[in-house]
Design a protein around this motif. Structure first.
Motif, PDB file in Angstrom:
ATOM      1  N   LEU A 291      16.986   6.232 -21.344  1.00  0.00           N
ATOM      2  CA  LEU A 291      18.010   7.260 -20.711  1.00  0.00           C
ATOM      3  C   LEU A 291      17.444   7.995 -19.618  1.00  0.00           C
ATOM      4  CD1 LEU A 291      19.871   8.369 -23.684  1.00  0.00           C
ATOM      5  CD2 LEU A 291      20.556   6.637 -21.982  1.00  0.00           C
ATOM      6  N   VAL A 292      15.919   8.281 -19.697  1.00  0.00           N
ATOM      7  CA  VAL A 292      15.384   9.348 -18.716  1.00  0.00           C
ATOM      8  C   VAL A 292      14.901   8.474 -17.470  1.00  0.00           C
ATOM      9  CG1 VAL A 292      13.215  10.922 -18.468  1.00  0.00           C
ATOM     10  CG2 VAL A 292      14.495  10.589 -20.694  1.00  0.00           C
ATOM     11  N   GLN A 293      14.969   9.222 -16.571  1.00  0.00           N
ATOM     12  CA  GLN A 293      14.529   8.573 -15.107  1.00  0.00           C
ATOM     13  C   GLN A 293      12.918   8.418 -15.280  1.00  0.00           C
ATOM     14  OE1 GLN A 293      16.834   9.007 -12.289  1.00  0.00           O
ATOM     15  NE2 GLN A 293      15.445   7.577 -11.341  1.00  0.00           N
ATOM     16  N   GLY A 294      12.530   7.319 -14.678  1.00  0.00           N
ATOM     17  CA  GLY A 294      11.272   6.999 -14.864  1.00  0.00           C
ATOM     18  C   GLY A 294      10.295   7.824 -13.816  1.00  0.00           C
ATOM     19  N   THR A 295       8.987   7.760 -14.058  1.00  0.00           N
ATOM     20  CA  THR A 295       7.938   8.191 -12.944  1.00  0.00           C
ATOM     21  C   THR A 295       7.602   6.804 -12.301  1.00  0.00           C
ATOM     22  OG1 THR A 295       7.176   9.086 -14.987  1.00  0.00           O
ATOM     23  CG2 THR A 295       6.095  10.033 -13.061  1.00  0.00           C
ATOM     24  N   PRO A 296       7.846   7.157 -10.882  1.00  0.00           N
ATOM     25  CA  PRO A 296       6.947   6.134 -10.107  1.00  0.00           C
ATOM     26  C   PRO A 296       5.768   6.159 -10.069  1.00  0.00           C
ATOM     27  CG  PRO A 296       8.141   7.945  -8.755  1.00  0.00           C
ATOM     28  CD  PRO A 296       8.326   8.296 -10.151  1.00  0.00           C
TER      29      PRO A 296
ATOM     30  N   LEU B  85       0.741  -1.120   0.114  1.00  0.00           N
ATOM     31  CA  LEU B  85       0.001   0.131   0.156  1.00  0.00           C
ATOM     32  C   LEU B  85       0.647   1.213  -0.087  1.00  0.00           C
ATOM     33  CD1 LEU B  85      -2.640  -1.223   2.658  1.00  0.00           C
ATOM     34  CD2 LEU B  85      -2.782  -1.175   0.129  1.00  0.00           C
ATOM     35  N   GLY B  86       2.152   1.241   0.428  1.00  0.00           N
ATOM     36  CA  GLY B  86       2.970   2.371   0.685  1.00  0.00           C
ATOM     37  C   GLY B  86       4.008   2.708  -0.367  1.00  0.00           C
ATOM     38  N   LEU B  87       4.694   1.601  -0.909  1.00  0.00           N
ATOM     39  CA  LEU B  87       5.885   1.787  -1.682  1.00  0.00           C
ATOM     40  C   LEU B  87       5.442   1.800  -3.070  1.00  0.00           C
ATOM     41  CD1 LEU B  87       8.763  -0.368  -0.090  1.00  0.00           C
ATOM     42  CD2 LEU B  87       8.259   2.180  -0.077  1.00  0.00           C
ATOM     43  N   ASP B  88       6.018   2.324  -4.119  1.00  0.00           N
ATOM     44  CA  ASP B  88       5.799   2.471  -5.408  1.00  0.00           C
ATOM     45  C   ASP B  88       6.321   0.957  -6.084  1.00  0.00           C
ATOM     46  OD1 ASP B  88       5.268   5.020  -5.384  1.00  0.00           O
ATOM     47  OD2 ASP B  88       7.308   5.516  -5.320  1.00  0.00           O
ATOM     48  N   ALA B  89       5.150   0.589  -6.660  1.00  0.00           N
ATOM     49  CA  ALA B  89       5.551  -0.715  -7.509  1.00  0.00           C
ATOM     50  C   ALA B  89       6.328  -0.688  -8.760  1.00  0.00           C
ATOM     51  CB  ALA B  89       4.171  -1.478  -7.516  1.00  0.00           C
ATOM     52  N   LEU B  90       6.029   0.318  -9.641  1.00  0.00           N
ATOM     53  CA  LEU B  90       6.348   0.370 -10.999  1.00  0.00           C
ATOM     54  C   LEU B  90       7.165   1.705 -11.201  1.00  0.00           C
ATOM     55  CD1 LEU B  90       3.605  -1.178 -12.799  1.00  0.00           C
ATOM     56  CD2 LEU B  90       5.413  -2.131 -12.295  1.00  0.00           C
TER      57      LEU B  90
END
Lengths: 313, 387
Positions: B35-40, B23-28
């Protein structure tokens, strides 16, 4: 026949065994007894060359043991030790068949021999497939003795084989060993520090102290005439009378049954005289009725006769 | 059927932690390109409330079962955890489709911290259940194989947009080669150290002075940091490769497999020698004495009695050495030894975390499998002769 002539063994500066001479006749049960560190185990292990002697000569049936190849010599001599030394990764059957296999007997002959030995020592046949850790202490020691007997050696060396067993099992095995020796006529050299065990088993008792033999002879001889205070105290000091009585069976001292023997406390004919004395003390009586296994009277025992015999022997 | 009224604290805490993680942490994370940093993204953002709650309910259910554990309840819990482990790749497959914009073919999905933590926690739960239910190893391994098969299917069929899968697909041949090379290097190092170690242990048993010297040298070898040891071997081996023709032809040089193999052997020797020595020394002296007393020759005593009895402890040494070598070989990639470490250092250099994972995950798997296999083998031998 085993003969030791002036045999010495040194470890560095220390002399573990000091010029001992000993002769064990064929079929004799010889017990080496003494306190720990007296050199009795060293003496035993020099006979099968697990330890080499530094000086002197050891003969086997008149031939110096150094004439034999070590391994060949050991395969001719049975060896049993306190911890049994059974191979934990081998089954009981394979353990017992070790020496025959080393001697390259045929598979079927080994099989037969193992079965015969297990029968001889009262081990059920299904034990052949068990591993040593599945056995009780007494059973493991029986396997150890069976293994020592496997190639039917003339001579059996035993180093405190019953030392780790409980008193009851030990007594049972002592009795069995005596019977076995009487039947098979092996020459046995047996090491122990337990004087009662030594007295029960020995034909010839050899007392060792600080690497030397202090006295040797038949158990009763030693009990009657200990060579010095050390032997006397080792033999039990003031208990010697009872220890000697323990070597005599009631039937050896009994007289024919007299009519007045009816109703006396009973003692078995195969009991030892010290047990009879204990019964007399217990029942406050000087006379016992001697009976056989079926409780039918075969004689009577009286304290006066015991006293008289003791004085004149 | 033992009915244990007290809560199983291990299961309850592990699963509660799992619930919080879910419930609390990002899953994906989603990135438009490599090259670009992803969006959580959280599980809710990925596939909505309903699915998230379903997962949470499974985990809550395990907590409830573990609160008053009985045999039947724990079996149910085992079923639920297996279900979760199988459901995760399926959930991922669904999520990947849902979050990816079809107009952006370059976009890729990364597995977030939440899912890694969950996987770890669920595997721990499995371990605890194995102990409580006294399951045989074989069953747990078949269960895991089943789970792994489902994962494999999902990864190859539906999870291609996953960054990890893309990194793999970009170098699938290289990957297989690296795995085999890694295994070969470990095998060669462990094999050599086993032979040398056995020889050294035997010599040490014979000569007391050699024993002290030997352990001294091996202990000091062990204290040199691995990278330094690789560096130390650089110059002498380069020289050797240049001077001796056939060694050079074999590929011996300052970098590559030669220094890596040598360093691995050097590190493996201490645990190997120590265990072999202790194993050979630890055999019951009474057994050896009676073996000699029965008339076995020294060679027979060694091969029929001492060695077989020492084997379980020696296997323990082989296990430690193997697991250690699997990890160390990764570092050896730095001096051009190849193997899975190559991906790790490439990934670090390119800030491509999924490439790092492509190297690290198989190394972890190899270490775990080697550990379990050799451990089970040692245990089996030990059980047969337990005194």
């Amino acid at each position: 026949m085993i003969e030791l002539f002036d045999v010495t063994r040194r470890f560095g500066d220390e002399t573990a065994v000091d010029r001992i001479s000993l002769r064990v006749e064929r079929g004799e049960f010889c017990v080496l007894v003494g306190t720990s560190g007296c050199g009795k185990s060293t003496t035993l292990r020099m006979i099968n060359r697990l330890i080499e002697h530094s000086e002197g000569e050891i003969h086997l049936d008149g031939q110096p043991i150094r004439d034999f190849q070590e391994d060949q010599l050991r395969r001719r001599i049975g060896y049993a030790i306190q911890s049994t030394g059974l191979f934990p990764h081998w089954t009981v059957g394979r353990n017992i068949g070790l020496v025959p296999r080393l001697l390259q007997w045929s598979g079927s002959r080994i099989q037969e021999r193992v079965e015969a030995l297990m029968d001889l020592l009262g081990l059920p046949p299904e034990f052949a497939h068990k591993y040593p850790h599945q056995l009780s202490g007494g059973q493991a020691q029986r396997v150890g003795v069976a293994r020592a007997l496997a190639a039917d050696p003339e001579i059996l060396l035993m180093d405190e084989p019953f030392g780790a067993l409980d008193p009851i099992t030990r007594q049972t095995l002592q009795g069995e060993l005596r019977d076995l020796q009487a039947r098979l006529g092996k020459t046995i050299v047996f090491v122990t520090h337990d004087m009662d065990e030594a007295l029960t088993l020995a034909d010839r008792l050899v007392v060792m102290h600080e690497g030397r033999i202090v006295q040797q002879g038949r158990p009763t001889e030693l009990l009657r005439a200990p060579a010095n205070d050390f032997v006397a105290s080792l033999l039990g000091g003031d208990d010697r009378g009872l220890k000697e009585a323990a070597l005599i069976r009631v039937e050896e001292r009994m007289l024919p049954v007299a009519p007045e023997a009816e109703g006396m406390p009973m003692v078995r004919r195969h009991a030892t005289v010290n047990q009879a004395l204990s019964l007399m003390l217990w029942h406050h009586t000087r006379h016992l009725l001697v009976v056989d296994e079926d409780d039918s009277p075969v004689g009577q025992l009286s304290l006066d006769v015991l006293m008289h015999k003791a004085r004149h022997e | 059927m033992s009915r244990d009224a007290r809560p199983n604290r291990v299961l309850v805490s592990l699963m509660s932690l799992g619930l919080l993680t879910w419930l609390g942490l990002d899953a994906l994370s989603v990135a438009p390109n490599r090259l670009v940093q992803g969006t959580p993204l959280s599980p809710v953002e990925a596939l909505g409330w309903m699915v998230t709650l379903l997962g949470a309910m499974f985990m809550a259910c395990v907590v409830w079962l573990a609160w008053r554990p009985s045999s039947a309840r724990l079996w149910t819990a085992l079923g639920l955890v297996t279900g979760l482990l199988v459901a995760m790749p399926l959930w991922l497959s669904g999520a990947v489709v849902a979050v990816l914009d079809p107009d952006m073919p370059q976009a890729r999905v990364g597995i977030g911290p939440g899912l890694w933590v969950l996987l770890f926690l669920w595997l721990l739960v499995l371990v605890e259940l194995r102990i409580r239910l006294r399951l045989r190893r074989v069953w747990v391994w078949s269960l895991l194989l089943f789970v792994i098969a489902i994962w494999g299917m999902a990864l190859s069929q539906w999870l291609t947009p996953l960054a990890l899968v893309q990194e793999y697909q970009a170098r699938s041949e290289q990957f297989l080669e690296a795995v085999l090379y890694h295994l070969a290097l470990v095998g060669a190092a462990v094999g050599a150290s086993l032979l040398i170690g056995l020889g050294m242990a035997l010599a040490m048993r014979r000569f007391d002075g050699l024993r002290r010297l030997g352990f001294g040298v091996l202990n000091s070898l062990q204290t040199i940091p691995s990278l330094a040891l690789f560096g130390l071997l650089l110059a002498p081996l380069a020289w050797l490769g240049n001077q001796v023709q056939w060694l050079g032809a074999l590929g011996v040089s300052g970098i590559g497999w030669a220094p890596a193999w040598l360093a691995l052997v050097a590190y493996s020797l201490l645990p190997m020698v120590r265990n072999t020595y202790v194993a050979l020394e630890g055999v019951d002296p009474g057994v050896i004495e009676s073996a000699r007393g029965m008339g076995m020759s020294p060679v027979q005593v060694f091969f029929q009695v001492r060695l077989p009895l020492a084997l379980p402890v020696m296997l323990e040494g082989i296990r430690i050495t193997t697991v250690q070598a699997i990890g160390l070989t990764a570092v050896a990639a730095l001096i051009g030894a190849g193997g899975l470490g190559t991906f790790i250092f490439q990934g670090l250099g390119q800030a491509a975390m999924d490439l790092v994972l492509l190297g690290a995950l198989p190394i972890i798997a190899m270490a775990l499998v080697a550990d379990a296999l050799l451990g089970a083998l040692a245990e089996r031998m030990r059980r047969r002769e337990a005194a």
